[in-house]
Design an enzyme around this catalytic site. Structure first.
Site, PDB file in Angstrom:
ATOM      1  N   GLY A  47     -35.846 134.023  34.985  1.00  0.00           N
ATOM      2  CA  GLY A  47     -35.937 134.483  36.377  1.00  0.00           C
ATOM      3  C   GLY A  47     -36.231 133.294  37.283  1.00  0.00           C
ATOM      4  O   GLY A  47     -37.112 133.338  38.146  1.00  0.00           O
ATOM      5  N   ALA A  48     -35.471 132.197  37.070  1.00  0.00           N
ATOM      6  CA  ALA A  48     -35.827 130.883  37.621  1.00  0.00           C
ATOM      7  C   ALA A  48     -35.220 130.563  38.983  1.00  0.00           C
ATOM      8  O   ALA A  48     -35.424 129.471  39.500  1.00  0.00           O
ATOM      9  CB  ALA A  48     -35.387 129.792  36.636  1.00  0.00           C
ATOM     10  N   THR A  50     -35.140 132.320  42.153  1.00  0.00           N
ATOM     11  CA  THR A  50     -35.714 132.708  43.446  1.00  0.00           C
ATOM     12  C   THR A  50     -37.199 133.025  43.264  1.00  0.00           C
ATOM     13  O   THR A  50     -37.696 133.105  42.138  1.00  0.00           O
ATOM     14  CB  THR A  50     -35.015 133.976  44.031  1.00  0.00           C
ATOM     15  OG1 THR A  50     -35.109 135.032  43.078  1.00  0.00           O
ATOM     16  CG2 THR A  50     -33.558 133.732  44.355  1.00  0.00           C
ATOM     17  N   ASP A 110     -27.235 137.854  31.853  1.00  0.00           N
ATOM     18  CA  ASP A 110     -28.208 138.935  31.734  1.00  0.00           C
ATOM     19  C   ASP A 110     -29.306 138.590  30.715  1.00  0.00           C
ATOM     20  O   ASP A 110     -29.078 138.651  29.502  1.00  0.00           O
ATOM     21  CB  ASP A 110     -27.493 140.223  31.336  1.00  0.00           C
ATOM     22  CG  ASP A 110     -28.449 141.389  31.204  1.00  0.00           C
ATOM     23  OD1 ASP A 110     -29.630 141.254  31.600  1.00  0.00           O
ATOM     24  OD2 ASP A 110     -28.022 142.449  30.704  1.00  0.00           O
ATOM     25  N   LEU A 138     -38.874 137.918  35.796  1.00  0.00           N
ATOM     26  CA  LEU A 138     -37.720 138.743  36.173  1.00  0.00           C
ATOM     27  C   LEU A 138     -38.147 139.841  37.135  1.00  0.00           C
ATOM     28  O   LEU A 138     -39.218 140.423  36.997  1.00  0.00           O
ATOM     29  CB  LEU A 138     -37.106 139.410  34.940  1.00  0.00           C
ATOM     30  CG  LEU A 138     -36.394 138.537  33.919  1.00  0.00           C
ATOM     31  CD1 LEU A 138     -35.791 139.419  32.830  1.00  0.00           C
ATOM     32  CD2 LEU A 138     -35.312 137.692  34.568  1.00  0.00           C
ATOM     33  N   TYR A 234     -47.361 151.764  44.742  1.00  0.00           N
ATOM     34  CA  TYR A 234     -47.240 150.565  43.909  1.00  0.00           C
ATOM     35  C   TYR A 234     -48.031 150.702  42.606  1.00  0.00           C
ATOM     36  O   TYR A 234     -47.487 151.101  41.582  1.00  0.00           O
ATOM     37  CB  TYR A 234     -47.615 149.266  44.665  1.00  0.00           C
ATOM     38  CG  TYR A 234     -47.074 148.077  43.893  1.00  0.00           C
ATOM     39  CD1 TYR A 234     -45.830 147.529  44.195  1.00  0.00           C
ATOM     40  CD2 TYR A 234     -47.741 147.601  42.759  1.00  0.00           C
ATOM     41  CE1 TYR A 234     -45.291 146.519  43.411  1.00  0.00           C
ATOM     42  CE2 TYR A 234     -47.205 146.596  41.964  1.00  0.00           C
ATOM     43  CZ  TYR A 234     -45.991 146.060  42.302  1.00  0.00           C
ATOM     44  OH  TYR A 234     -45.446 145.076  41.507  1.00  0.00           O
ATOM     45  N   LEU A 272     -45.792 138.847  48.584  1.00  0.00           N
ATOM     46  CA  LEU A 272     -44.966 137.924  49.346  1.00  0.00           C
ATOM     47  C   LEU A 272     -43.599 138.519  49.622  1.00  0.00           C
ATOM     48  O   LEU A 272     -43.150 139.413  48.905  1.00  0.00           O
ATOM     49  CB  LEU A 272     -44.788 136.630  48.553  1.00  0.00           C
ATOM     50  CG  LEU A 272     -45.966 135.663  48.664  1.00  0.00           C
ATOM     51  CD1 LEU A 272     -45.837 134.564  47.645  1.00  0.00           C
ATOM     52  CD2 LEU A 272     -46.028 135.071  50.064  1.00  0.00           C
TER      53      LEU A 272
HETATM   54  P1  NAD Z   1     -37.139 137.674  42.840  1.00  0.00           P
HETATM   55  O1  NAD Z   1     -36.228 138.799  43.139  1.00  0.00           O
HETATM   56  O2  NAD Z   1     -37.300 136.605  43.849  1.00  0.00           O
HETATM   57  O3  NAD Z   1     -36.712 136.942  41.470  1.00  0.00           O
HETATM   58  C1  NAD Z   1     -36.135 137.643  40.417  1.00  0.00           C
HETATM   59  C2  NAD Z   1     -35.497 136.685  39.430  1.00  0.00           C
HETATM   60  O4  NAD Z   1     -35.000 137.451  38.312  1.00  0.00           O
HETATM   61  C3  NAD Z   1     -34.283 135.917  39.970  1.00  0.00           C
HETATM   62  O5  NAD Z   1     -34.281 134.611  39.420  1.00  0.00           O
HETATM   63  C4  NAD Z   1     -33.095 136.703  39.409  1.00  0.00           C
HETATM   64  O6  NAD Z   1     -31.908 135.942  39.245  1.00  0.00           O
HETATM   65  C5  NAD Z   1     -33.661 137.087  38.067  1.00  0.00           C
HETATM   66  N1  NAD Z   1     -32.988 138.236  37.440  1.00  0.00           N
HETATM   67  C6  NAD Z   1     -32.941 139.525  37.854  1.00  0.00           C
HETATM   68  N2  NAD Z   1     -32.265 140.278  36.957  1.00  0.00           N
HETATM   69  C7  NAD Z   1     -31.889 139.451  35.949  1.00  0.00           C
HETATM   70  C8  NAD Z   1     -31.183 139.618  34.735  1.00  0.00           C
HETATM   71  N3  NAD Z   1     -30.731 140.820  34.339  1.00  0.00           N
HETATM   72  N4  NAD Z   1     -30.960 138.533  33.969  1.00  0.00           N
HETATM   73  C9  NAD Z   1     -31.399 137.297  34.328  1.00  0.00           C
HETATM   74  N5  NAD Z   1     -32.111 137.093  35.456  1.00  0.00           N
HETATM   75  C10 NAD Z   1     -32.343 138.145  36.260  1.00  0.00           C
HETATM   76  O7  NAD Z   1     -38.531 138.342  42.478  1.00  0.00           O
HETATM   77  P2  NAD Z   1     -40.050 137.865  42.567  1.00  0.00           P
HETATM   78  O8  NAD Z   1     -40.673 138.575  43.700  1.00  0.00           O
HETATM   79  O9  NAD Z   1     -40.185 136.390  42.434  1.00  0.00           O
HETATM   80  O10 NAD Z   1     -40.611 138.574  41.250  1.00  0.00           O
HETATM   81  C11 NAD Z   1     -40.854 137.900  40.045  1.00  0.00           C
HETATM   82  C12 NAD Z   1     -42.037 138.567  39.364  1.00  0.00           C
HETATM   83  O11 NAD Z   1     -43.204 138.411  40.197  1.00  0.00           O
HETATM   84  C13 NAD Z   1     -41.870 140.079  39.159  1.00  0.00           C
HETATM   85  O12 NAD Z   1     -42.455 140.454  37.937  1.00  0.00           O
HETATM   86  C14 NAD Z   1     -42.677 140.663  40.301  1.00  0.00           C
HETATM   87  O13 NAD Z   1     -43.129 141.973  40.054  1.00  0.00           O
HETATM   88  C15 NAD Z   1     -43.816 139.669  40.362  1.00  0.00           C
HETATM   89  N6  NAD Z   1     -44.600 139.691  41.609  1.00  0.00           N
HETATM   90  C16 NAD Z   1     -43.988 139.735  42.824  1.00  0.00           C
HETATM   91  C17 NAD Z   1     -44.776 139.800  43.981  1.00  0.00           C
HETATM   92  C18 NAD Z   1     -44.161 139.848  45.353  1.00  0.00           C
HETATM   93  O14 NAD Z   1     -44.851 140.199  46.304  1.00  0.00           O
HETATM   94  N7  NAD Z   1     -42.922 139.482  45.517  1.00  0.00           N
HETATM   95  C19 NAD Z   1     -46.178 139.773  43.884  1.00  0.00           C
HETATM   96  C20 NAD Z   1     -46.761 139.686  42.627  1.00  0.00           C
HETATM   97  C21 NAD Z   1     -45.958 139.661  41.491  1.00  0.00           C
HETATM   98 NA    NA Z   2     -38.624 134.965  40.289  1.00  0.00          NA
END
Ligand code: NAD
Ligand code: NA
Length: 395
Positions: A47-48, A50, A110, A138, A234, A272
């Site tokens: 999940g690298a 974004t 995936d 992810l 949530y 965020l």
């Molecule tokens: P994001 O949408 O920015 O990043 C998601 C990443 O997952 C991307 O790199 C995307 O390409 C990848 N991805 C999605 N489906 C995929 C698949 N099938 N195969 C390969 N890659 C895949 O999300 P984020 O907000 O950075 O979330 C990342 C983690 O952080 C999650 O577990 C989220 O719950 C957690 N988190 C988010 C927040 C927030 O406020 N955004 C707060 C705390 C924790």
């Molecule tokens: Na991410």
């Protein structure tokens, strides 16, 4: 071509390569400004491309000086059709990593599938031998379980009761009441399948069996808790059930890594603006109030500030400061009592009329457009850009 934002609801259909590159450069500069971190040297980020995962990759590379393999699922560009932002981010990351003499390769596919896991393991074997840090970041609405072939869709619903509260459309600033019907048992099970810890455990199982985990390897996944206000939708909703599962999985993985002195821990991060969080009702209103307060207190952080602090102070610092459930709490500033008391106060009075004053609607909106490389300082959006920018290792 000239690329402009084209939004549909909570998504933006276009992305700007120069803006995405500038975002990556800004994150690299931030990490470098904080000095080196004595940490991981060979890192896999799942999940690298974004959000928190990209910030983890950048901190690993430019903070720790690590070689990185990044796995993500992004749309590449074609003539006249921009790529997804994560693709441009990864292209920029690889370019700047190469300039800094850092190994960086990417896998676009995936992550839930057996094929991509195998491809990743093969790449580690061939190029790095083993990894000492695995970040699992992810965020996805769907997952096909490779063992059953079944496709699961996650939902964002309360469990038990109907939930009604305020929300905001951050494009218009309209504050309205939203009502969400509760999930059924299938909704809960499906959301746990997608966003729970099952896939994280599969990754670690398969990597361990293949011998690509170094002695003392550590793995981290990201979770969220948040305030009472958002609890029904949530933490006590379907996504919260998945996060409970993810957090429980950390202990299972930890046991499995005991013989290599490994570690599996969940870090609870701050709320965020990311592509994932924009889609959750109520959260955008909470975030716009939270941003206002945290910025006024001088304690606001974006993904890169959060992850740099996570690495420097907790993972590779002197004390992880685990909570009573064994989690890292890098959401500590968000959850400060005085911050949350102010959110509650503002939430009670928030309306369409006053939100641009009492909340940071502009900050929310700017962050949203920034995700796609738009409204980034220093970028000339009137300039003609080549939309066909490839990730070097994917060419
Ligand atoms: P994001 O949408 O920015 O990043 C998601 C990443 O997952 C991307 O790199 C995307 O390409 C990848 N991805 C999605 N489906 C995929 C698949 N099938 N195969 C390969 N890659 C895949 O999300 P984020 O907000 O950075 O979330 C990342 C983690 O952080 C999650 O577990 C989220 O719950 C957690 N988190 C988010 C927040 C927030 O406020 N955004 C707060 C705390 C924790
Ligand atoms: Na991410």
């Amino acid at each position: 071509m000239i690329i402009e934002p084209r939004t549909r609801g909570f998504i933006c259909l276009t992305a700007h390569p120069t803006g995405c590159e500038q975002n990556v450069i800004n994150q690299i500069e931030y990490v470098k400004s904080k000095g080196t971190i004595d940490g991981a040297k060979k890192v896999l980020v799942i999940g690298a491309s974004t959000g928190f995962g990209l910030a983890s990759r950048i901190t690993s590379a430019f903070g720790c000086g690590a070689s990185t393999i990044g796995v993500f699922l992004e749309k590449g560009p074609s003539a006249g059709r921009p790529a997804s932002p994560g693709y441009y981010n990864s292209a920029a990351f690889e370019k700047h990593a190469a300039e800094a003499g850092l190994y960086a390769k990417s896998i676009n596919g995936d992550a839930f599938s057996k094929e991509i896991k195998q491809q990743t393991i093969d790449m580690i074997k061939e190029d790095l031998g083993q990894v000492d840090l695995i970040i699992y970041s992810l965020a996805s609405p769907v997952r096909t379980n490779p063992n059953t072939g079944k496709r699961h869709k996650s939902v964002l619903k309360p469990i038990g009761d109907v939930f009604s509260n305020k929300t905001v459309d951050f494009h218009t600033g309209n504050v309205t009441e939203v009502t969400i019907q509760p999930a059924n048992e299938d909704d809960i099970a499906n959301t746990v399948e997608v966003m729970g810890g099952d896939d994280w455990e599969m990754w670690i199982d398969e990597m361990k069996a293949a011998g690509v985990l170094a002695e003392g390897a550590q793995t981290y996944a990201y979770s969220y808790i948040g305030p009472k206000l958002t609890e029904p939708v949530y933490r006590k909703g379907t996504i919260g059930a998945a996060k409970d599962h993810l957090e429980a999985t950390a202990f299972k993985i930890q046991d499995k890594l005991a013989d290599i002195n490994g570690k599996a821990v969940v870090s609870v991060n701050k709320a965020l603006v990311t592509q994932a969080s924009s889609a959750i009702p109520v959260i955008p209103l909470y975030i716009s109030l939270l941003y206002k307060i945290m910025k006024a207190e001088g304690i606001h952080e974006g993904c890169i500030e959060q992850i740099q602090r996570l690495y420097a102070d907790r993972i590779y610092g002197s004390d992880m400061k685990l909570d009573d459930k064994g989690r890292i709490r890098i959401d500590d500033w968000e959850m400060r009592e005085d911050v949350q008391a102010k959110v509650d106060e503002l939430w009670a009075i928030a309306t369409t009329e006053n939100l641009s004053d009492i909340g940071d609607l502009k900050g929310y909106s700017d962050d949203f457009f920034n995700l796609f490389g738009f409204k980034v300082d220093g970028v000339d959006y009137a300039a003609d850009v080549n939309e066909v920018v490839e990730v070097p290792s994917l060419k």
